[in-house]
Design an enzyme around this catalytic site. Structure first.
Site, PDB file in Angstrom:
ATOM      1  NE  ARG A   1      26.857  13.275  16.218  1.00 14.31           N
ATOM      2  CZ  ARG A   1      26.020  12.349  15.805  1.00 14.31           C
ATOM      3  NH1 ARG A   1      26.028  11.935  14.541  1.00 14.31           N
ATOM      4  NH2 ARG A   1      25.156  11.784  16.620  1.00 14.31           N
ATOM      5  N   GLY A   2      28.835  10.512  17.662  1.00 14.88           N
ATOM      6  CA  GLY A   2      28.077   9.271  17.719  1.00 14.88           C
ATOM      7  C   GLY A   2      29.026   8.196  18.237  1.00 14.88           C
ATOM      8  CB  ALA A   3      28.746   5.870  21.099  1.00 14.33           C
TER       9      ALA A   3
ATOM     10  NE  ARG B   1      31.883  14.188  22.634  1.00 13.69           N
ATOM     11  CZ  ARG B   1      30.675  14.166  22.042  1.00 13.69           C
ATOM     12  NH1 ARG B   1      30.532  13.684  20.826  1.00 13.69           N
ATOM     13  NH2 ARG B   1      29.617  14.638  22.676  1.00 13.69           N
TER      14      ARG B   1
ATOM     15  CG  ASP C   1      26.934   8.364  23.776  1.00 16.98           C
ATOM     16  OD1 ASP C   1      25.775   8.625  23.409  1.00 16.98           O
ATOM     17  OD2 ASP C   1      27.959   8.726  23.150  1.00 16.98           O
TER      18      ASP C   1
HETATM   19  O1  MRU Z   1      27.236  14.159  21.237  1.00 12.45           O
HETATM   20  P1  MRU Z   1      26.984  13.123  20.182  1.00 12.45           P
HETATM   21  O2  MRU Z   1      26.358  13.667  18.951  1.00 12.45           O
HETATM   22  O3  MRU Z   1      28.214  12.295  19.921  1.00 12.45           O
HETATM   23  O4  MRU Z   1      25.918  12.160  20.854  1.00 12.45           O
HETATM   24  C1  MRU Z   1      25.434  11.084  20.118  1.00 12.45           C
HETATM   25  C2  MRU Z   1      24.419  10.285  20.850  1.00 12.45           C
HETATM   26  O5  MRU Z   1      24.077  10.558  21.967  1.00 12.45           O
HETATM   27  C3  MRU Z   1      23.917   9.051  20.155  1.00 12.45           C
HETATM   28  O6  MRU Z   1      22.592   8.797  20.494  1.00 12.45           O
HETATM   29  C4  MRU Z   1      24.789   7.850  20.593  1.00 12.45           C
HETATM   30  O7  MRU Z   1      26.134   8.145  20.485  1.00 12.45           O
HETATM   31  C5  MRU Z   1      24.481   6.638  19.808  1.00 12.45           C
HETATM   32  S1  MRU Z   1      24.918   6.800  18.122  1.00 12.45           S
HETATM   33  C6  MRU Z   1      24.539   5.337  17.379  1.00 12.45           C
END
Ligand code: MRU
Length: 355
Positions: free
Chosen positions: A47-49, A90, A238
């Site tokens: 996870r994480g963009a 997603r 994101d």
């Molecule tokens: O649902 P997630 O854990 O994928 O959400 C992650 C976030 O909102 C982060 O802040 C975003 O993706 C930036 S990660 C560098």
């Protein structure tokens, strides 16, 4: 650099650290099937963009390398199908769409040839996306140094470290780069309900980096800013609209308002791959709604009465007016964001050509 591998492509398989089990267990999820990779993105193994973008690019490589297609036209058809499956995993993080698009472009621009050669071209492009990602995260940390005082107390939301980006991190990279450059840093870490990315993942990463921190419940940020000193808030993103409206983990909007109320600068770490100039404002960003089970339980334990109705938006949109600046790999974008973000996107194209 992280002391652990977040994601790698080895011997035709995608291998990812299973973030659902951290910090208790370090186990890896492996697959050679792009559909399973899409499921892993949906289920938040990864996870994480930015990390989702890299995972999606490698998932496209899985689709290409394990294809039974006899010619390039048939392979293109299969990859279009794979792209659709991955895009549906997603909806909010634009990096996923950006990475899949870049792979499709690569295929279309590769001269017609044996299917195996096209598969290798896709794998090379996915590797290039991963390498650029590492480079740009490092740049974001360096570009932010001028914003961070010598003694800096941060507040941070969600997880934006190596786990979310494969290497270095974005907002968390700002904290770790300042620390590595000898600044005396301390970070308040929002726990980030319901998936607890802050309490589970950010605290784990900061611990390994030796950076002093304290986990706080999401509702504590106002009290902390009022009663203790906070120099700056840093978050990831994101999807950033052309006007600067920013989608990020649910609770970011609340944090931005509280920061404004207390005069704390609010910085968004944004790789330019998270900037979506095709949309004018945050109103056009699709917000992922996740399962009620994430809210009604803490771990295995049900905390709400049976049958309670739940709303579980996974992201929110912070209006641009609450954002002090964006830190990108190409530099710092300040208001008016309509101009400065577009400028960063252009500048980044030249920079990444040389990575
Ligand atoms: O649902 P997630 O854990 O994928 O959400 C992650 C976030 O909102 C982060 O802040 C975003 O993706 C930036 S990660 C560098």
């Amino acid at each position: 650099m992280a002391h652990y591998t977040v994601l790698e492509f080895v011997d035709g398989r995608l291998r990812m650290l299973d973030q659902r089990r951290l910090p208790q267990e370090m186990t890896y999820f492996e697959t050679e099937d792009y559909r399973q990779a899409a499921d892993a993105i949906r289920e938040m193994v990864v996870r994480g963009a930015p990390a989702i973008g890299v995972a999606a690019a490698y998932a496209m490589a899985l689709a290409a390398l394990h294809s039974q297609a006899r010619d390039s036209a048939a392979l293109l058809g299969e990859l279009e199908q794979a792209a659709g499956v991955l895009r549906a995993a997603r909806p909010t993080a634009v990096n996923l769409f950006w990475a899949v698009e870049r792979i499709m472009e690569c295929i279309k621009n590769t001269p017609d040839g044996p299917v195996a050669d096209l598969g290798q071209a896709v794998l090379r492009e996915a590797g290039a996306i991963a390498a650029e990602n590492a480079w740009l995260c490092k740049q974001i940390g360096l570009n932010a140094l001028e914003l961070v005082p010598e003694q800096a107390t941060f507040i941070h939301h969600c997880n934006t470290g190596a786990l979310a980006t494969v290497e270095y991190g974005t907002a968390l990279g700002i904290i770790s780069t300042a620390h590595a450059h000898g600044k005396k840093v301390f970070a308040y870490v929002d726990e980030t309900r319901p998936r607890l990315q802050g309490a589970r993942l950010t605290a784990w990463e900061l611990q390994q980096l030796g950076i002093p921190h304290a986990v706080i419940v999401d509702g504590a940020s106002g009290y902390i800013m009022k009663s203790r000193h906070v120099d700056l808030a840093v978050v990831g993103c994101d999807r950033v609209a052309a006007n600067g409206d920013t989608a990020n983990k649910i609770g970011t909007y609340n944090l931005a308002i509280v920061a404004r109320a207390h005069g704390v600068p609010f910085y968004v770490a944004a790789p330019t791959s998270s900037i979506d100039l095709a949309i004018a404002s945050g109103e056009q960003i699709e917000i992922e709604e996740r399962s009620a089970s994430e809210v009604v339980r803490v771990g295995a334990e049900q905390i709400t009465p049976q049958g309670t109705q739940v709303a579980n938006p996974a992201f929110d949109v912070t209006p641009a007016e609450y954002i002090t600046a964006f830190v990108t790999e190409a530099g710092i974008a300040r208001p008016p964001f309509g101009e400065s973000l577009a400028e960063m996107v252009e500048k980044a194209k030249d920079l990444t050509r040389n990575v």
